[in-house]
Scaffold this active site. Structure first.
Site, PDB file in Angstrom:
ATOM      1  N   HIS A  77     -10.072-153.095  59.767  1.00  0.00           N
ATOM      2  CA  HIS A  77     -10.453-154.280  58.993  1.00  0.00           C
ATOM      3  C   HIS A  77      -9.516-155.436  59.299  1.00  0.00           C
ATOM      4  O   HIS A  77      -9.954-156.567  59.455  1.00  0.00           O
ATOM      5  CB  HIS A  77     -10.429-153.967  57.497  1.00  0.00           C
ATOM      6  CG  HIS A  77     -10.934-155.096  56.652  1.00  0.00           C
ATOM      7  ND1 HIS A  77     -11.061-155.019  55.284  1.00  0.00           N
ATOM      8  CD2 HIS A  77     -11.343-156.357  56.976  1.00  0.00           C
ATOM      9  CE1 HIS A  77     -11.547-156.158  54.810  1.00  0.00           C
ATOM     10  NE2 HIS A  77     -11.708-156.981  55.816  1.00  0.00           N
ATOM     11  N   GLU A 132     -10.107-163.170  61.614  1.00  0.00           N
ATOM     12  CA  GLU A 132      -8.871-162.419  61.394  1.00  0.00           C
ATOM     13  C   GLU A 132      -7.691-163.079  62.097  1.00  0.00           C
ATOM     14  O   GLU A 132      -6.577-163.111  61.572  1.00  0.00           O
ATOM     15  CB  GLU A 132      -9.043-160.966  61.874  1.00  0.00           C
ATOM     16  CG  GLU A 132     -10.001-160.141  61.045  1.00  0.00           C
ATOM     17  CD  GLU A 132      -9.513-159.928  59.623  1.00  0.00           C
ATOM     18  OE1 GLU A 132      -8.303-159.696  59.437  1.00  0.00           O
ATOM     19  OE2 GLU A 132     -10.337-160.019  58.696  1.00  0.00           O
ATOM     20  N   HIS A 146      -4.914-164.497  59.679  1.00  0.00           N
ATOM     21  CA  HIS A 146      -3.790-163.561  59.617  1.00  0.00           C
ATOM     22  C   HIS A 146      -2.939-163.547  60.887  1.00  0.00           C
ATOM     23  O   HIS A 146      -1.715-163.472  60.801  1.00  0.00           O
ATOM     24  CB  HIS A 146      -4.305-162.147  59.343  1.00  0.00           C
ATOM     25  CG  HIS A 146      -5.111-162.030  58.095  1.00  0.00           C
ATOM     26  ND1 HIS A 146      -4.578-162.142  56.843  1.00  0.00           N
ATOM     27  CD2 HIS A 146      -6.449-161.808  57.908  1.00  0.00           C
ATOM     28  CE1 HIS A 146      -5.518-161.996  55.923  1.00  0.00           C
ATOM     29  NE2 HIS A 146      -6.674-161.792  56.546  1.00  0.00           N
TER      30      HIS A 146
END
Length: 681
Positions: free
Chosen positions: A76, A129, A133
């Site tokens: 994930h 992502e 992040h």
């Protein structure tokens, strides 16, 4: 608490009550882990959270069209995070994902980091992502840059073989089979080496679908070395309980510290002084016990995690206490061959015994699933016969050697102190890992058994002496017998009357064997084994209620049965068992006594054959049961050096070779050597 791991036609389903396990908490369906090292830089982040999706569960919970689910964990994300999780780390420089830069690993990303949502493909998912992040992870060299960030995520994914971990624990995807939740948690955390958290989709009060597992890593991708309650990097220890931190009073150390201290005193003084009954062997019997206890505790800490099938070493107060018990058993074993072996032989024998003892414990608790709360069978019965096996491989007594096995007032006083300590500490030691009514029964039953054993010891000792005097050795044997014989059944509903009776029978049988056969080794352990079998046979659900299945875990109903579901509604921590009858449990208890005797005696004999080899330099006949072979005794220092310094003596010898200034060495019997010395002049 049960867990179902269905195939792709269903989802990973968890029968979950939020109060059942301390690592599970429901908060808007999200479970977070905050267990890593601190960072002093306010503009950086504190930890990495690595999240894996369980695809069937994610597809079942998603409100958007998804791909056909497949049985697999996928990535994930790899998320830089703050300990308080209230904000996202600052991004160093926001850049869009460049597929050319990550082209060497695109194929792996498609397999391990796919987007399951149909409307959002892989490129969109990876870009999201990265921008949210990945750009915040630039302060760490291993995740700086797009290629490094995604490669590190793949590396972590490959290191976390969750499906294999579950499979090795017998947890296989199925539409109908339920698994105990604690087993799922143990399978994951035991291999990862630290606590994890689950994100679940709740459909009802009792059922939920697993969506995600989150793992924590420090910024250098290391895992903590302490258990959670001892880990200073755990942010729960940096917050007050009223604002979400962990209450210090609920830390494991608060529960077990007094038991830990009792175990240390019991082992080093209670057991150590108990071997202090030979006049010229006090230093060895007491001193070497300290060495063996220290060495075996460390070794047992390592092996405990091996036999618990953990890939990483857990160090905490509970683990140390388990290692303590193993070390106590080893000290009991070496009492059978004290004085017959040198320190090296004792060390080698102890290191061999620890893994054999733990293997026997694994057979009893994990395979045969016996009840032995205080270790009467797997600790003391094993220890007595392992030591006996080693002892038989060495010399036998003759009249000249028997003269060394005498005691004096000082050594007997040490044994009396040992009796007092064991009398006071043994009930608490048996109950160290228990709670509630079970702990209460253990203390009461153990104490009553020791009391009755002491009374019997005074009676038998008086009757066996012509002048009706008491013998401290008899009292020592009786206290050990009373404590050991009840230890395997101390948590059972044996009633106070039978607790008293067990102590009486154990003391009487042990003392009769000692008086007429000159040895009572292993008698209390055998009685403990037979007592556990008898009370296992007569125990019933009517007598115990559902707590019966906490004592005899194999007697619990099998998984997926309606009886188990009913029990779980009252005691959610009950694990699925084998549905054993009381007769089957009786057979298992008796069989384990035989297995323990076989392993202990064969293991002891084999160990004795090993350590008696010439290259271990076995003791000579005249050195048996002598302290001065291994220890510098205070009396020796006084004999050789007196009140003068070495320099004073040397000077005197240089000037006139005055041998009169030296005290002559004494023989072991305390008399001066009868030799004539002439003056050098």
């Amino acid at each position: 608490m049960n867990v179902m791991l269905p195939s792709v036609t269903n989802v990973f389903s968890i029968m979950l009550n939020n109060d059942n396990h301390p690592t599970i908490m429901k908060e808007d369906g999200v479970m977070l882990i905050l267990l890593c090292s601190h960072c002093n830089c306010p503009e950086s982040f504190d930890l990495f959270v690595f999240a894996l999706n369980w695809i069937p569960g994610f597809c079942a919970s998603s409100r958007q069209p998804t791909l056909k689910p497949f049985e697999k964990f996928t990535i994930h994300g790899l998320w830089p995070s703050f300990e308080d999780s209230t904000r996202d780390p600052p991004r160093q420089q926001i850049t869009q994902l460049n597929l050319n830069e990550i082209s060497p690993i695109v194929h792996e990303l498609e397999q391990k980091w796919p987007s399951v949502v149909i409307s959002k493909g892989n490129k969109w998912f990876w870009n999201y992502e990265w921008t949210k992040h990945g750009t915040a992870a630039a302060s760490v060299a291993e995740t700086r840059g797009q290629l490094n960030y995604f490669k590190k995520a793949i590396e972590l994914y490959d290191s976390l073989a969750v499906i294999l971990w579950l499979d090795s624990a017998g947890i296989i995807p199925s539409n109908i089979t339920f698994y105990d939740l604690s087993k799922v948690i143990d399978a994951v955390e035991g291999n990862f080496g630290y606590k994890t958290r689950f994100r679940c989709y709740y459909t009802s009060m009792d059922t939920s679908y697993l969506i995600e597992i989150k793992f924590c890593f420090t910024k250098n991708f290391q895992r903590p070395h302490y258990v959670e309650d001892a880990d200073g990097s755990n942010p729960a220890h940096s917050l007050a309980a009223r604002v979400g931190g962990k209450d210090p009073q609920k830390n494991a150390i608060e529960k077990f510290l007094h038991n830990f201290n009792d175990g240390q005193i019991f082992a080093l003084i209670g057991i150590g002084l108990g071997f202090n009954h030979i006049r010229n062997y006090c230093f060895n019997s007491f001193g070497l016990s300290i060495l063996i206890f220290s060495l075996c505790t460390q070794f047992a800490l390592l092996l405990h995690n091996v036999f618990m099938q953990n890939n990483h070493i857990f160090i905490g107060i509970e683990e140390i206490m388990w290692a303590q018990k193993i070390s106590i058993a080893v000290i009991v074993s070496i009492g059978s061959f004290h004085g017959k072996c040198n320190p090296l032989q004792i060390i080698i024998a102890s290191l061999i015994e620890v893994p054999i003892l733990m293997a026997n414990k694994y057979i009893g608790f994990k395979i045969m699933k016996v009840a032995d709360i205080g270790g009467g069978i797997h600790l003391y019965l094993f220890a007595a016969h392992f030591g006996l096996g080693i002892s038989t491989m060495f010399w036998k007594y003759n009249d000249s050697r028997k003269r060394k096995l005498t005691s004096d007032n000082c050594s007997e006083l040490g044994m009396l102190i040992s009796i007092v300590l064991m009398y006071g500490l043994w009930p608490g030691l048996n109950a160290a890992f228990s709670r509630g009514d079970k702990k209460h029964r253990i203390v009461v039953n153990t104490y009553l058994s020791i009391c009755s054993a002491c009374v019997m010891a005074f009676a038998v000792s008086s009757l066996s002496d012509r002048k009706n005097r008491f013998t401290i050795k008899h009292l020592h044997i009786a206290v050990i017998g009373g404590a050991v014989s009840v230890s395997s059944v101390a948590d059972m509903m044996i009633t106070p009357y039978f607790a008293l009776l067990i102590g009486l029978v154990s003391a009487l049988s042990s003392l009769l064997f000692f008086i007429f056969v000159k040895s009572a080794i292993g008698i209390p352990g055998i009685l403990a084994g037979f007592a556990s079998a008898i009370f296992a046979y007569i125990s019933s659900e009517k007598q115990y209620g559902y707590s019966l299945f906490q004592i005899f875990v194999a007697r619990a109903p099998t998984a997926n049965s309606s009886d188990l579901h009913e029990i779980l509604s009252y005691l959610p921590d009950i694990s699925a068992g084998e549905g054993r009858t009381n007769y089957q449990q009786f057979i298992c208890q008796i069989a384990y006594v035989g297995v323990t005797l076989l392993i202990a005696i064969l293991g002891g004999c084999l160990t004795g054959l090993i350590i008696r080899q010439p290259f271990f330099e076995p003791l000579k006949s005249e050195d048996l049961f002598e302290d001065n072979v291994n220890w510098v005794l205070p009396s020796e220092e006084e004999e050789y050096f007196g009140n003068e310094s070495y320099c004073d003596i040397e000077s005197s010898m240089d000037t006139e070779m005055n041998l009169q200034s030296l005290k002559l060495p004494q023989q072991r019997n305390g008399k001066r050597k009868n030799e004539n010395y002439r003056d050098s002049n």
